[in-house]
Design a protein around this motif. Structure first.
Motif, PDB file in Angstrom:
ATOM      1  N   THR A   1       0.247 -12.644 -12.062  1.00 39.23           N
ATOM      2  CA  THR A   1       0.110 -11.248 -12.417  1.00 39.23           C
ATOM      3  C   THR A   1      -0.851 -10.396 -11.629  1.00 39.23           C
ATOM      4  N   ILE A   2      -1.752 -10.930 -11.801  1.00 42.34           N
ATOM      5  CA  ILE A   2      -3.096 -10.368 -11.164  1.00 42.34           C
ATOM      6  C   ILE A   2      -2.889 -10.072  -9.708  1.00 42.34           C
ATOM      7  N   ARG A   3      -2.721 -11.445  -9.184  1.00 40.72           N
ATOM      8  CA  ARG A   3      -2.392 -11.403  -7.485  1.00 40.72           C
ATOM      9  C   ARG A   3      -1.378 -10.455  -7.068  1.00 40.72           C
ATOM     10  N   ASN A   4      -0.326 -10.432  -7.911  1.00 39.07           N
ATOM     11  CA  ASN A   4       0.837  -9.449  -7.356  1.00 39.07           C
ATOM     12  C   ASN A   4       0.295  -8.091  -7.475  1.00 39.07           C
ATOM     13  N   ARG A   5      -0.611  -7.677  -8.469  1.00 36.53           N
ATOM     14  CA  ARG A   5      -1.054  -6.320  -8.600  1.00 36.53           C
ATOM     15  C   ARG A   5      -1.993  -5.884  -7.347  1.00 36.53           C
ATOM     16  N   LYS A   6      -2.948  -6.977  -6.922  1.00 34.61           N
ATOM     17  CA  LYS A   6      -3.765  -6.935  -5.779  1.00 34.61           C
ATOM     18  C   LYS A   6      -2.727  -6.815  -4.427  1.00 34.61           C
ATOM     19  N   MET A   7      -1.728  -7.564  -4.607  1.00 36.59           N
ATOM     20  CA  MET A   7      -0.825  -7.483  -3.363  1.00 36.59           C
ATOM     21  C   MET A   7      -0.498  -6.168  -3.139  1.00 36.59           C
ATOM     22  N   ILE A   8       0.159  -5.552  -4.286  1.00 32.38           N
ATOM     23  CA  ILE A   8       0.616  -4.272  -3.984  1.00 32.38           C
ATOM     24  C   ILE A   8      -0.218  -3.339  -3.450  1.00 32.38           C
ATOM     25  N   ILE A   9      -1.402  -3.445  -4.012  1.00 34.18           N
ATOM     26  CA  ILE A   9      -2.377  -2.365  -3.593  1.00 34.18           C
ATOM     27  C   ILE A   9      -2.741  -2.634  -1.926  1.00 34.18           C
ATOM     28  N   GLU A  10      -2.816  -3.871  -1.727  1.00 36.85           N
ATOM     29  CA  GLU A  10      -3.079  -3.968  -0.280  1.00 36.85           C
ATOM     30  C   GLU A  10      -1.930  -3.813   0.511  1.00 36.85           C
ATOM     31  N   LEU A  11      -0.746  -3.789   0.201  1.00 35.90           N
ATOM     32  CA  LEU A  11       0.503  -3.379   0.742  1.00 35.90           C
ATOM     33  C   LEU A  11       0.382  -2.096   1.116  1.00 35.90           C
TER      34      LEU A  11
ATOM     35  N   TYR B   1       8.727  -9.304 -13.434  1.00 36.59           N
ATOM     36  CA  TYR B   1       8.162  -7.963 -12.880  1.00 36.59           C
ATOM     37  C   TYR B   1       8.858  -7.998 -11.439  1.00 36.59           C
ATOM     38  N   PHE B   2       9.691  -7.191 -11.042  1.00 39.52           N
ATOM     39  CA  PHE B   2      10.372  -6.924  -9.977  1.00 39.52           C
ATOM     40  C   PHE B   2       9.435  -5.752  -8.946  1.00 39.52           C
ATOM     41  N   VAL B   3       9.292  -6.445  -7.677  1.00 42.47           N
ATOM     42  CA  VAL B   3       8.615  -5.435  -6.627  1.00 42.47           C
ATOM     43  C   VAL B   3       9.741  -5.362  -5.153  1.00 42.47           C
ATOM     44  N   ILE B   4       9.952  -4.197  -4.951  1.00 38.91           N
ATOM     45  CA  ILE B   4      10.479  -4.083  -3.505  1.00 38.91           C
ATOM     46  C   ILE B   4       9.804  -2.863  -2.646  1.00 38.91           C
ATOM     47  N   GLY B   5       9.840  -2.928  -1.471  1.00 39.50           N
ATOM     48  CA  GLY B   5       9.047  -1.958  -0.608  1.00 39.50           C
ATOM     49  C   GLY B   5       9.690  -1.812   0.848  1.00 39.50           C
ATOM     50  N   ILE B   6       9.270  -0.808   1.347  1.00 45.01           N
ATOM     51  CA  ILE B   6       9.276  -0.539   2.670  1.00 45.01           C
ATOM     52  C   ILE B   6       8.038  -0.139   3.682  1.00 45.01           C
ATOM     53  N   LYS B   7       8.061  -0.658   4.838  1.00 47.54           N
ATOM     54  CA  LYS B   7       6.956  -0.346   5.623  1.00 47.54           C
ATOM     55  C   LYS B   7       7.191   0.886   6.249  1.00 47.54           C
ATOM     56  N   GLY B   8       6.131   1.815   6.202  1.00 48.62           N
ATOM     57  CA  GLY B   8       6.341   3.157   6.864  1.00 48.62           C
ATOM     58  C   GLY B   8       6.768   4.153   6.026  1.00 48.62           C
ATOM     59  N   GLU B   9       7.493   5.245   6.635  1.00 45.88           N
ATOM     60  CA  GLU B   9       7.871   6.260   6.086  1.00 45.88           C
ATOM     61  C   GLU B   9       9.296   5.910   5.479  1.00 45.88           C
TER      62      GLU B   9
ATOM     63  N   GLN C   1      -2.022  -0.189   1.222  1.00 46.59           N
ATOM     64  CA  GLN C   1      -3.193   0.377   2.054  1.00 46.59           C
ATOM     65  C   GLN C   1      -2.678  -0.013   3.524  1.00 46.59           C
ATOM     66  N   ALA C   2      -1.828  -0.972   3.642  1.00 49.31           N
ATOM     67  CA  ALA C   2      -1.359  -1.387   4.911  1.00 49.31           C
ATOM     68  C   ALA C   2       0.004  -0.575   5.624  1.00 49.31           C
ATOM     69  N   GLY C   3       0.213   0.733   4.622  1.00 45.54           N
ATOM     70  CA  GLY C   3       1.207   1.499   5.139  1.00 45.54           C
ATOM     71  C   GLY C   3       2.741   1.228   4.431  1.00 45.54           C
ATOM     72  N   TYR C   4       2.676   0.467   3.229  1.00 46.60           N
ATOM     73  CA  TYR C   4       3.919   0.125   2.598  1.00 46.60           C
ATOM     74  C   TYR C   4       4.280   1.307   1.407  1.00 46.60           C
ATOM     75  N   GLU C   5       5.275   1.429   1.200  1.00 51.43           N
ATOM     76  CA  GLU C   5       5.628   2.247  -0.055  1.00 51.43           C
ATOM     77  C   GLU C   5       6.383   1.189  -1.048  1.00 51.43           C
ATOM     78  N   ILE C   6       5.760   1.138  -2.253  1.00 54.59           N
ATOM     79  CA  ILE C   6       6.238   0.267  -3.069  1.00 54.59           C
ATOM     80  C   ILE C   6       6.662   0.858  -4.274  1.00 54.59           C
ATOM     81  N   LYS C   7       7.866   0.043  -4.965  1.00 55.00           N
ATOM     82  CA  LYS C   7       8.422   0.415  -6.129  1.00 55.00           C
ATOM     83  C   LYS C   7       8.402  -0.812  -7.120  1.00 55.00           C
ATOM     84  N   THR C   8       8.202  -0.586  -8.342  1.00 54.96           N
ATOM     85  CA  THR C   8       8.054  -1.786  -9.279  1.00 54.96           C
ATOM     86  C   THR C   8       9.000  -1.476 -10.606  1.00 54.96           C
TER      87      THR C   8
END
Length: 304
Positions: free
Chosen positions: A85-95, A245-253, A97-104
């Motif tokens: 769970t902690i790793r997933n939270r860190k992953m979201i922050i890093e993504l 805990y579900f995570v989806i995202g998109i890179k860029g705009e 920062q890398a330009g991903y928009e994330i929804k959980t």
């Protein structure tokens, strides 16, 4: 009274005799058996590899069902789950920062859910466990596939081949899930939406459930259905009262879709909306037709 007591004593003796006739064995090397000594923390390994055999009246068969205690997470696995769970939270922050928009989102089965029921197993039925962590999870490919099928069914009038062909001629559908050459873009494209594996949040509750085949001889084509036939119970594993805990995202705009049935909708917002509808109205895993796998959304703020 004496006759009743005699009958009870005789039945107890018979039961004890039957239990004494049963012998449980493991088809493992002796040194491996001594080393393990039932002390296996990985539930997936215990279910799929640590198979016990029961010998009854000279006939040996797989012990298909065990007690529910076998599927309780150990303290080490619970700590591991916290680390995931902690790793997933860190992953979201890093993504991000890398330009991903994330929804959980946080979802929980309304009743029970069974994932991987049809995985080949000597126990007849199975459940999907992470091959390293040994805990139940929902793979990203399953989430993507179910959402994709739900959109085809809802927006393109059915789940058959023609409906899928119609979906592949839609720009928004191809932007979300990707497409082959025979699509609206006339070339193979990767989908813009990224789906991630969904992991449970402690506590994880795994329990046996039962399918009861009442007319086995009828289904085998041997006899008519009648109450004289003995039921044939089939046990299978389910998950209940467990949050995922579900995570989806998109890179860029998060662009708007230009044409098609989803014209004017933003890609990630649209996908996330249909993702939630899928879990609530379509369900995940096996036996959704009889009520398994339907989920309800939980308050994400309490989790974060």
């Amino acid at each position: 009274m004496n006759r009743k007591r005699m009958k009870r004593n005789n039945s107890k003796k018979n039961n004890n005799k039957m239990n004494n006739d049963e012998k449980i064995s493991l088809k493992l090397p002796r040194d491996t058996r001594q080393l393990l000594n039932d002390n296996i923390e990985n539930i997936g390994l215990k279910l799929n590899k640590y198979i016990k055999f029961v010998e009854k009246k000279g006939k040996e068969e797989v012990q298909k069902r065990t007690n529910n205690g076998m599927f309780r997470l150990s303290s080490a696995q619970r700590k591991l789950l916290d680390q995931i769970t902690i790793r997933n939270r860190k992953m979201i922050i890093e993504l991000q920062q890398a330009g991903y928009e994330i929804k959980t989102a946080l979802f929980k089965p309304l009743w029970r859910m069974t994932i991987g029921l049809g995985i080949p197993s000597v126990r007849e039925t199975s459940m999907l466990f992470h091959h390293i962590y040994g805990i139940p999870y929902i793979p990203a490919s399953m989430i993507k596939g179910v959402v994709r099928n739900f959109i085809i069914t809802e927006k393109f009038r059915g789940g058959d081949r023609k409906a899928e062909e119609a979906a592949l001629q839609d720009e928004g559908f191809c932007d979300i899930f990707g497409c082959p050459k025979n699509s609206v873009y006339k070339e193979s494209r990767q989908g813009k939406i990224v789906f991630f594996d969904a992991f449970p949040i402690d506590p994880v509750n795994i329990e046996w459930d039962i399918m009861n085949v009442h007319y086995q001889k009828y289904y085998n084509g041997n006899e008519y259905p009648a109450d004289s036939q003995n039921p044939n119970p089939v046990f299978f594993l389910t998950i209940k009262d467990t949050q995922f805990y579900f995570v989806i995202g998109i890179k860029g705009e998060n662009e708007e879709i230009k044409s098609g049935v989803f014209a004017g909708e933003k890609i990630l917002d649209l996908t996330f909306d249909y993702f939630k509808k899928t879990l609530k109205n379509y369900g995940l895993g096996a036996k959704t037709a009889v009520g398994y796998g339907f989920m309800k959304e939980e308050n994400l703020e309490n989790f974060l």
